[in-house]
Scaffold this active site. Sequence first.
Site, PDB file in Angstrom:
ATOM      1  N   HIS A  96       0.826  -1.201   0.000  1.00  0.00           N
ATOM      2  CA  HIS A  96       0.000   0.000   0.000  1.00  0.00           C
ATOM      3  C   HIS A  96       0.861   1.252   0.000  1.00  0.00           C
ATOM      4  O   HIS A  96       2.022   1.230   0.411  1.00  0.00           O
ATOM      5  CB  HIS A  96      -0.914   0.029   1.230  1.00  0.00           C
ATOM      6  CG  HIS A  96      -0.169   0.130   2.530  1.00  0.00           C
ATOM      7  ND1 HIS A  96       0.527  -0.931   3.080  1.00  0.00           N
ATOM      8  CD2 HIS A  96      -0.017   1.177   3.399  1.00  0.00           C
ATOM      9  CE1 HIS A  96       1.080  -0.553   4.215  1.00  0.00           C
ATOM     10  NE2 HIS A  96       0.772   0.716   4.437  1.00  0.00           N
ATOM     11  N   ASP A  98       0.390   5.102   1.678  1.00  0.00           N
ATOM     12  CA  ASP A  98      -0.401   5.608   2.795  1.00  0.00           C
ATOM     13  C   ASP A  98      -1.550   6.492   2.325  1.00  0.00           C
ATOM     14  O   ASP A  98      -1.357   7.464   1.583  1.00  0.00           O
ATOM     15  CB  ASP A  98       0.481   6.394   3.760  1.00  0.00           C
ATOM     16  CG  ASP A  98       1.409   5.491   4.556  1.00  0.00           C
ATOM     17  OD1 ASP A  98       1.064   4.314   4.745  1.00  0.00           O
ATOM     18  OD2 ASP A  98       2.482   5.972   4.973  1.00  0.00           O
ATOM     19  N   HIS A 249       4.707   0.121   0.392  1.00  0.00           N
ATOM     20  CA  HIS A 249       5.454  -0.582   1.418  1.00  0.00           C
ATOM     21  C   HIS A 249       4.607  -1.696   2.018  1.00  0.00           C
ATOM     22  O   HIS A 249       3.378  -1.717   1.885  1.00  0.00           O
ATOM     23  CB  HIS A 249       5.977   0.363   2.497  1.00  0.00           C
ATOM     24  CG  HIS A 249       4.938   1.237   3.120  1.00  0.00           C
ATOM     25  ND1 HIS A 249       4.393   2.337   2.481  1.00  0.00           N
ATOM     26  CD2 HIS A 249       4.332   1.185   4.338  1.00  0.00           C
ATOM     27  CE1 HIS A 249       3.511   2.925   3.264  1.00  0.00           C
ATOM     28  NE2 HIS A 249       3.440   2.238   4.399  1.00  0.00           N
ATOM     29  N   ARG A 264       5.595   7.318  13.686  1.00  0.00           N
ATOM     30  CA  ARG A 264       5.502   7.795  12.312  1.00  0.00           C
ATOM     31  C   ARG A 264       4.998   9.230  12.251  1.00  0.00           C
ATOM     32  O   ARG A 264       4.049   9.600  12.946  1.00  0.00           O
ATOM     33  CB  ARG A 264       4.563   6.906  11.488  1.00  0.00           C
ATOM     34  CG  ARG A 264       4.538   7.278   9.994  1.00  0.00           C
ATOM     35  CD  ARG A 264       3.631   6.370   9.212  1.00  0.00           C
ATOM     36  NE  ARG A 264       2.223   6.621   9.515  1.00  0.00           N
ATOM     37  CZ  ARG A 264       1.230   5.807   9.147  1.00  0.00           C
ATOM     38  NH1 ARG A 264       1.504   4.689   8.503  1.00  0.00           N
ATOM     39  NH2 ARG A 264      -0.013   6.107   9.430  1.00  0.00           N
TER      40      ARG A 264
END
Length: 277
Positions: A96, A98, A249, A264
């Site tokens: 995917h 983000d 990723h 993150r």
Amino acid sequence: MMEMMRATRALGAFVRGVGLGDVDDAGVDALYQALIEHQVLFLPGQYLEPADQAAFGRRFGELGQRHHSYVTHPDSEDVVVLDWQPGDRPDAAEWHSDMTFTQEPPFASILQAMLLPPVGGDTLWASMYSVHDSLDSGFRRDLETLSATHDPGAFRNGPFASGGTESMNEMLSNVGSAVWPIISHHPVTGRPYINVSESNTRWIIGVGAPESHRILSMLFASTNRPDHHVRLRWEPGTVAIWDNRATQHYAVSDYAGHRRMMHRVAVARDTRLTSVS
């Protein structure tokens, strides 16, 4: 002195000789240029506090909105805490980019390893430039006219578990969906890349279900080829910075019985691109 070592032919570079907490403006510009070239950068030994990680992110651009399914750090609402406890089922073991189901996905992500299992928990990235370039030229021409819908995918699971269909539909209504060209173009490099993911892409606009399924299955299979990948074995304090626009990723969930925690920061807008345009 900043040192850079290429990781694979497709993408990725290891960066040494720079501390993200006190890097000067020239250093940030050099990291940005390296990010555009290599798509994902790996910087070991950073150990950033939440506020410092967020501050570094702001040097790349405006920080993004909080993800609807994750909690943020008590010391900084801009830092998402991805904390998988023993027995949890991680939700990122899918290819995917983000938040492509939003109208403005983040331009970059900055992820720091905080607590790791004794083995496992690696992350892979795929260059969607490389995926595009590997496809037959005739197939690429066919794809140039097509767009596809992106939606929250497996993020349905949490709302459904807590409140059934009504809760799930409320989340889908609040979060929404987006449509992107299957062959998109990077706003900085202009290079074409494949913009579909097995995690979030559901339907090709204007074709029937069988044709949509066949095309998407071919593209998902191409993304899975290791020719397009780089794989990182995390160490505490390692920071990965990736360009969310032409990469995907996959966080490997092979650490059952152990905890894995990451911090993150999402950068919503590329201010260097905005200043040029």
